[in-house]
Design a protein around this motif. Structure first.
Motif, PDB file in Angstrom:
ATOM      1  N   SER A 108       0.825  -1.304   0.047  1.00 21.16           N
ATOM      2  CA  SER A 108       0.015   0.023  -0.103  1.00 21.16           C
ATOM      3  C   SER A 108       0.807   1.277   0.008  1.00 21.16           C
ATOM      4  N   ASN A 109       2.109   1.195   0.489  1.00 21.55           N
ATOM      5  CA  ASN A 109       2.733   2.293   0.534  1.00 21.55           C
ATOM      6  C   ASN A 109       4.216   2.062  -0.513  1.00 21.55           C
ATOM      7  N   GLU A 148       7.879   1.925   1.247  1.00 20.19           N
ATOM      8  CA  GLU A 148       7.786   1.322   2.641  1.00 20.19           C
ATOM      9  C   GLU A 148       9.198   0.635   2.617  1.00 20.19           C
ATOM     10  N   ASN A 206      -1.548  -0.009  -4.978  1.00 21.31           N
ATOM     11  CA  ASN A 206       0.046   0.325  -5.096  1.00 21.31           C
ATOM     12  C   ASN A 206      -0.106   1.449  -6.199  1.00 21.31           C
TER      13      ASN A 206
END
Length: 726
Positions: A415-416, A419, A638
């Protein structure tokens, strides 16, 4: 395999006319109307097996014909040449578009390069016990990475690189660490090495057991659980002497039993009983393995794996197999603790296993505390969608020679998009690959000077075309990724996908450079592109070979790369794609690093040929007002992957003048699982919920082209299901 699995599309100029099922459309005047004629499904009422058999013969029959000829070759080099011709036919069929491999992106790391095995096949590249990593905040400098790579190339095969790297880094002032941390994106579903073909499973489990032989960091196959082996004069019998003093333990390190030759007999029988997707590797190779799986033989003692004595293991083959030992680095030959397996509900025998595994008493492989270990690591902690911790096995036979004593995998839900970079920067991860978002952030942080270009591998991630889509929502949840196509649009898409020219038009219409740039960056957009399923340099001829190409005897000299022969057949068939370029890779020749498929002019020609054929056979109308609508599920949360999906949509629609509409389907959720459920996790072709899918790939299991081509065989080919078949 690598059990990862793949993407692909194709094209042609002077085309072989594709066979397609007869179909009827209700003829009506569509001029000035946006409504389509009503199309009839020619396969309505037929079973999935019947549909698969019919479509496979029509679409991939020529590939299978040449593949079968290759199996009858009189020499290894002749087989390679005929396999290359078979693959040319596969690519010409247009069922998939080869797209990218792993790597080819910017990366930053605290791991010395080439201290993870880089053999192109098998699972040994997922073993981490020889990793050499440095502690502290700083990453290795790009110049240092390049210097170490150069040294590896210089000393490869001498067995000296590992100690040289340790001295090199300590002389540079680095402190070595025995801990290694890495991100993962998909939890293992099965912890049984012999009952899963998925990469997400195999990549974790391979660190819990050893094989007979293993490739080291210099890519030389070394003794592991076997101390040596001999081969009979007829090439049919391989006899391995096993290492004594190796123990099976549980995940607490408690000894269960000795590892003996029977552990490999038990492993082979369990693998054949379970039929978890690995069995195709020994089908027709190990004596009587096929007959055992078919029920023609029920006594496993007749299968070609035998414990001669406690520490002598013998494999008997159906026919000589020159690449047999290259297969030993893959899970299909993993050992099994017979005692631990039966204690956790397991049973031996096809029917006995089926009955036992259907009960609640069967727990083997359901979790990391439900398997036995004989490898360098024990899984001491596992939390789904969170982390996996591997710690050194105190009973490991080679415990004094491992560099890493603790491995921590940290889950990344995707999602990040930065990250992984963020965690590497803070030291939680040992390194990170950099997508476009992370590159920008690294430049802002002043860390991009540490970035180097990661090597590519032999994994192929194609775009797959579903030849007969039967599922219109995810197999596990009818509310997820549900279709927006009408019933008539669904049939129209299936009929169009059955047409070879239509599939080739799609493949030629995609600007793969722009597509890849969304995740790799514009300056690296071509680096990881591949143009064939099997890399063109994967094998080469050991001797001069003469084979027929379209009826003409054609000689290929010793040393000729596999890709040269693929391209020769494609050129002879008049197909306007370049799957091998002798000028690529600085003149060494390659099938990667350039876009040999994208060709808008030819894409339009292919589409017009498809429109003409489909108009005649189905009364199909394809124009801007009546486009063929194709659904592509994508990882929408994403950003780089969402951009990639949109790049596919924009490129194909623009190239084909709006006559094909790409409908992007959000899979949602908090991670990639729903996306995987659309086209990676399904077990059968009729569960595949897409018209086009680019979320899975294939990596080679051993050093022969059949490791790729076998996946496209009917009834057991691991990737044929991605075409909606079997």
């Amino acid at each position: 395999m690598k059990f990862t699995k793949v993407i692909a599309m194709l094209l042609c100029v002077v085309m072989v006319v594709a066979a397609f099922a007869g179909c009827t459309g209700k003829k009506q005047d569509t001029k000035g109307s946006t409504e389509d004629p009503t199309y009839a499904d020619p396969y309505a009422g037929k079973t999935h097996q019947e549909v698969s058999d019919d479509l496979y013969e029509k679409v991939l029959g020529e590939f299978k014909e040449y593949y079968d000829k290759a199996l009858e070759a009189e020499s290894v080099s002749e087989r390679f040449a005929l396999m290359a011709i078979a693959e040319a036919k596969l690519l010409e069929s247009g069922v998939m578009l080869p797209s990218t491999s792993n790597g080819g992106n910017y990366a930053i790391s605290r791991v010395a390069p080439k201290t993870i095995n880089s053999t192109l096949w098998g699972n040994d590249s997922d073993r981490f016990h020889q990793v050499i990593a440095v502690a502290g905040e700083n990453f290795l400098l790009k110049s240092e990475v390049e210097e170490m790579k150069a040294k590896w190339a210089e000393v490869k095969g001498t067995g000296t690189y590992e100690e040289w790297v340790k001295k090199y880094l300590t002389d540079k002032g680095y402190t070595l660490t025995d801990e290694y941390s890495w991100p993962y994106t998909s939890d293992p579903v099965v912890w049984d090495a012999l009952n899963s073909y998925r990469a997400a499973d195999a990549e974790a489990i391979v660190n819990t057991y050893d094989g007979l032989l293993e490739y080291d960091i210099e890519n030389v196959q070394q003794p592991a659980l076997a101390t040596g082996y001999t081969v009979s004069d007829d090439g049919l019998t391989y006899t391995f002497k096993l290492r004594e003093g190796v123990n099976w333990v549980d995940n607490q390190g408690n000894v269960i039993e000795k590892l003996t030759a029977d552990s490999f007999v038990a492993g082979m029988q369990h693998m054949l009983d379970a039929k978890g997707g690995l069995e195709y590797l020994v089908d027709g190779k190990i004596k009587n393995a096929s007959q055992y799986m078919a029920g023609e033989i029920t006594d496993f003692a007749e299968v070609g794996v035998k414990a001669v004595d406690e520490y002598t293991l013998e494999y008997t083959l159906e026919a000589p197999c020159t690449y047999f030992t290259t297969m030993l680095g893959y899970g299909v030959f993993a050992p099994l603790s017979r005692a631990y397996f039966t204690a956790n509900g397991g049973a031996f025998g096809v029917e006995e296993y089926a009955a036992a595994s259907a009960t609640d008493a069967y727990t083997y492989g359901t979790a990391p505390d439900k398997i036995a270990y004989c490898g360098p690591y024990l899984v001491t902690s596992y939390a789904a969608s969170n982390s996996i911790v591997f710690e050194a096995n105190p009973q490991y036979w080679n415990k004094d020679n491992i560099n890493i004593h603790k491995i921590t995998w940290i889950f990344n839900d995707g999602s990040n998009p930065t990250e992984t970079y963020d965690r590497a920067k803070e030291g939680t991860l040992t390194g990170a690959g950099l997508n476009t978002n992370a590159v920008a952030k690294a430049k802002e942080d002043g860390l991009f000077d540490y970035a180097y270009i990661a090597a590519t591998d032999a994994t192929s991630f194609p775009s797959f075309y579903n030849l007969y889509r039967a599922k219109f929502a995810n197999f596990n949840d009818e509310t997820v990724a549900a279709t927006t196509l009408t019933a008539n649009e669904q049939v129209k898409a299936n009929l169009a996908m059955e047409n070879q020219h239509f599939r080739l038009a799609l493949s030629m219409a995609l600007d793969r450079g722009a597509y890849n740039a969304t995740t790799k960056g514009d300056d690296l957009k071509l680096t990881s592109l591949v143009n064939s399923y099997t890399p063109g340099t994967f094998v080469s001829l050991d001797e001069d070979v003469t084979v027929e190409i379209n009826g003409k005897a054609t000689e290929f000299k010793a040393g000729t790369n596999y890709g040269v022969i693929m391209q020769a057949q494609i050129d002879a068939d008049g197909i306007a794609i370049k799957v091998y370029d002798p000028a690529a890779d600085e003149g060494a020749g390659s099938s990667a690093g350039y876009d040999g498929w994208y060709n808008v002019e030819e894409a339009k020609k292919q589409l017009e040929a498809a429109i003409e054929e489909l108009s005649k056979s189905c009364n199909m109308v394809i124009d801007k007002e009546h486009p063929v609508k194709l659904e592509v599920p994508y990882f929408d949360i994403n950003e780089p992957y969402a951009n990639r999906a949109n790049a596919m949509k924009q490129s194909i629609e623009a190239s084909l003048d709006g006559k094909v509409e790409i409908v992007l389907v959000k899979t949602g959720g908090s991670d990639a699982v729903n996306w995987y459920n659309a086209g990676y996790y399904p077990e059968t072709g009729d569960q595949m919920n897409y018209n086009i899918f680019d979320g899975c790939g294939w990596g080679p299991d051993y050093g022969d082209p059949t490791t790729y081509l076998d996946t496209m065989l009917p009834q057991g080919g691991g990737m044929a299901k991605n075409l909606g078949l079997y």
